[in-house]
Write an enzyme that holds these catalytic residues in place. Structure first.
Site, PDB file in Angstrom:
ATOM      1  CG  HIS A  43      -2.245   0.737   0.903  1.00  0.00           C
ATOM      2  ND1 HIS A  43      -2.277   2.056   0.520  1.00  0.00           N
ATOM      3  CD2 HIS A  43      -3.543   0.325   0.929  1.00  0.00           C
ATOM      4  CE1 HIS A  43      -3.550   2.432   0.328  1.00  0.00           C
ATOM      5  NE2 HIS A  43      -4.329   1.404   0.561  1.00  0.00           N
TER       6      HIS A  43
ATOM      7  CG  ASP B 143      -3.128   4.692  -3.123  1.00  0.00           C
ATOM      8  OD1 ASP B 143      -3.211   5.860  -3.527  1.00  0.00           O
ATOM      9  OD2 ASP B 143      -2.427   4.337  -2.157  1.00  0.00           O
TER      10      ASP B 143
END
Lengths: 459, 278
Positions: free
Chosen positions: A432, A436
């Site tokens: 992450h 995203d």
């Protein structure tokens, strides 16, 4: 009259003190600044060696490249050439000492002009103590449980000691044990601190060591044999452990799963293979790798790496393919997947897998890579799984096995019926920090698109 | 590059070997083959009193042709490590000198090479065991050692040499020669030999040498041919002459023995019961 009595008392105390408390008479005088010379690893596999002839004696100065001492290990005679200047202050392991483990102190070196006589009383303990050489590969005999007891823990070892003195506590004091018995204990892998001495003054004798060595074995010597087996940790295991631990700690993993219909892909594969004429044999994995290349070109954020201060987005797609070898897991890289055809990918994967199993991979063949794939599809029990990202990459694709799934289908006449479809569940793990959620999902969408419509590989 | 020595002098041959190790190009790989007259060769850190029956050695061993005559046997300490072996005219010594980087990867590389040579000559069960020896034999339980290895490493270079028992006439006497009556009384910090049953491979020296040269040539293409070392000029070269003198001295032969104790009765450090005194 009182004096001799007191002295006797003090002596008595000192005798017991050897066993229990630190000797009251031996505080450490401060030693001048010095370097502890340790047993070197003169070959990558060396674990211990025997000390041979010393090329220098205390007081001799040594130039870089001169032979300090000869070392023999496993029929190989080697000259240990010291690479620094200095003066030999004290020899800690004399000629003939056997099985000195790599890393154990063998001598003390000082700078020119230092007073050597200060080191006359220097002992191994002052150098930081020593540890027994690692136990050999374990055997299946009854005594294996005793051999697997860990070797005595090494005392903390300072590389260089400053001019301040050191005070030792009773815990670091060596147990009262004869040299013979100590060697025997090292051989048998018995912790000397755990043995109770039965000799004079609580001295640990060879008998005690032998008893200690066989006692646990005797206990465990039920008809079934040893209760457990300690497997030594190989270099490869250590590397896997540290890298993947690092990955889990540093990368906020999240997972995106998708069920892909591979019926068309399997048909295409069959068609291509039937025309192969032995030139190639494509596997499902080859298609997956190619599809990863396509998806990664379309969503380049996933084909990136978190570096210091920047995110490096790669222009080529180098896929690390997880290969299970008898030694452990290794990930050779297929470079430039976006530019290779299925045949090229297939050949590369086969060659790399063979090299991996033969342990012949060069470092540049398994270090690097921009994205990884791990395929457990050959194991029918695995429906889906999540994989750990290989640092410093940002994504890895975990591929499950093919399953026949019933899917509803709209017929031309408006009725619905059921058809059989072949499906694989793939799960992408994304970092992450770099990728995203929506981006990861986008990548998965592109991937799914290409897999389910494999002719789009031509686009 | 391949060298052979016509000399049977063990001191000269070992000196030549050391010379090749220390003076040849750093990236070169060299094969040196030589045969010695009967001698017992101990490792760098061994104890001759514990490894060899020196009495028997001094008397010499019975000649295979005339049993009343005795053949003198030298005692030589080599510079590489490992255990004690017996050399004679039916034993060929092979020695490979190579960059130490390639050695580090595989200690068995050259032992394998020699095994291949043997297999090519019809010794189908020749193989390398865990101790880097070459053994023959029908099964794992029944093996006979035909070659032992030893190594010497210096900066950047590695020497791996081994023996090969082809047709030694003295095999029966070897075991008594390598068993010392003083063994039970001594405790040594030196390296102990590991005993193995031995056997001849029953091949001729020449064919073996040719086969090894062949395998070496296959492994390292671009060989520059075989050079027969001229024993006389070699012996005269200062370095080699000095080396010969060193290894032929009592100081080296006996004086380099690591610390040991000898006692006719059990002591605190060595409480083993002693064998009855002769």
């Amino acid at each position: 009259m009182l004096v001799p009595a007191l002295r006797r008392q003090v002596l008595q105390q000192a005798k017991y003190a050897r066993v229990v408390l630190p000797s009251l008479t031996r505080w450490y005088a401060s030693f001048p600044p010095h370097t502890v010379v340790k047993m070197p690893a003169l070959s990558p596999t060396m674990t211990a060696g025997n000390i041979g002839a010393w090329g220098k004696k205390p007081g001799d100065s040594i130039e870089p490249g001169e032979v300090l001492v000869e070392i023999e290990t496993d029929k190989a005679q080697m000259d240990f050439e010291f690479q620094e200047e200095g003066v030999l202050a004290k020899i800690l392991k004399e000629t003939g000492e056997k099985d000195v483990a790599v890393g154990n102190p063998i001598a003390i070196l000082v700078e020119e002009g230092t007073d050597i006589s200060a080191f006359e009383s220097f002992t191994l303990k002052d150098a930081g103590g020593e540890s027994a050489p690692p136990a050999p590969k374990e055997e299946k005999a009854e005594s294996s449980s005793s051999a697997s007891t860990p070797a005595p823990t090494p005392a903390p070892e300072p590389e260089e000691s400053g001019s301040s003195g050191k005070l030792e506590t009773s815990l670091d004091r060596d147990p009262n044990i004869s040299l013979q018995a100590r060697r025997l204990a090292a051989e048998k892998g018995v912790n000397v601190r755990s043995i109770k001495g039965s000799g004079p003054g609580g001295k640990i004798t060879e008998e005690d060591v032998n008893k200690a060595a066989s006692a646990p074995a005797a206990g465990a010597a039920a008809p079934a044999g040893a209760l457990y087996e300690d497997i030594p940790i190989s270099g490869m295991r250590k590397t896997i452990a540290s890298r993947l631990k690092e990955s889990m700690a540093e990368n906020p993993h999240y997972f995106v799963s998708s069920s892909l219909s591979v019926s068309k892909l399997l048909k295409l594969r069959q068609a291509l293979n039937s025309q192969a004429d032995g030139r190639y044999k494509l596997s499902v994995n080859d298609f997956l790798i190619k599809a990863m290349g396509v998806a990664s070109k379309k969503v380049p954020t996933v084909n990136s790496s978190w570096r210091d201060g920047v995110i490096r987005q790669f222009n080529t797609v180098d896929v690390s393919v997880a290969v299970a070898t008898p030694n452990g897991l290794i990930t050779p890289i297929v470079k430039g997947v976006e530019g290779k055809g299925l045949q090229g990918i297939s050949e590369a994967v086969k060659e790399l897998a063979k090299k991996a199993r033969d342990n012949k991979l060069k470092p540049e063949e398994y270090q690097g890579g921009t994205i990884s794939i791990s395929n457990m599809g050959m194991n029918p029990a695995v429906e889906r799984f999540t994989a750990v990202i290989n640092p410093p990459q940002a994504a890895i694709l975990a591929v499950g096995s093919v399953k026949k799934v019933a899917v509803p289908v709209e017929n031309d006449d408006g009725t619905t019926s059921v058809e059989w479809d072949e499906q694989i569940v793939v799960t992408g793990s994304f970092d992450h920090k770099v990728v995203d959620g929506a981006v990861g999902a986008e990548w998965m969408k592109e991937f799914k698109q290409v897999i389910e419509n494999p002719l789009e590989l031509l686009l | 590059q391949v060298y052979t020595s016509p000399s049977r002098n063990p001191y000269l041959n070992l000196a030549i070997e050391q010379y090749l190790l220390r003076n040849c190009a750093k990236s070169s790989t060299i094969l040196f083959l030589y045969v010695n007259r009967p001698c017992v060769v101990i490792g760098r850190n061994q104890n001759p009193w514990m490894e060899v029956n020196l009495d028997l050695l001094r008397c010499g061993i019975p000649s295979p042709t005339a049993s009343s005559k005795h053949v003198p046997v030298d005692l030589v300490r080599r510079r590489s490590g490992g255990g004690t072996v017996f050399h004679d005219l039916g034993n060929v010594n092979w020695s490979v000198i190579c960059p130490s980087a390639s050695f580090d990867f595989d200690r068995n590389r050259h032992a394998e090479m020699v095994s291949r040579a043997l297999r090519r000559l019809g010794v189908a069960d020749a193989r390398v065991n865990d101790r880097h020896d070459i053994v023959v034999g029908p099964s794992e339980k029944e093996t006979y050692k035909v070659s032992g290895s030893a190594y010497k490493l210096i900066t950047g270079r590695a020497l791996h040499h081994g023996t090969l028992l082809l047709s030694s006439p003295h095999l029966p006497v070897v075991s008594s020669l390598l068993r010392s009556p003083a063994e039970g009384y001594m405790q040594s910090k030196g390296v102990r030999s590991v005993r193995s049953p031995i056997r001849n491979v029953d091949l001729g020296n020449e064919e073996f040498i040719d086969a090894v040269i062949g395998e070496f040539g296959k492994m390292y293409e671009g060989g520059t041919g075989v050079v027969d070392v001229d024993a006389e000029t070699a012996g005269e070269a200062t370095w080699i002459a000095e080396e010969m003198e060193t290894i032929d001295s009592a100081d080296w032969r006996f004086g380099q023995t690591p610390q040991f104790t000898f006692s006719t009765h059990p002591t605190e450090e060595d409480p083993r019961p002693r064998p009855p005194l002769p």
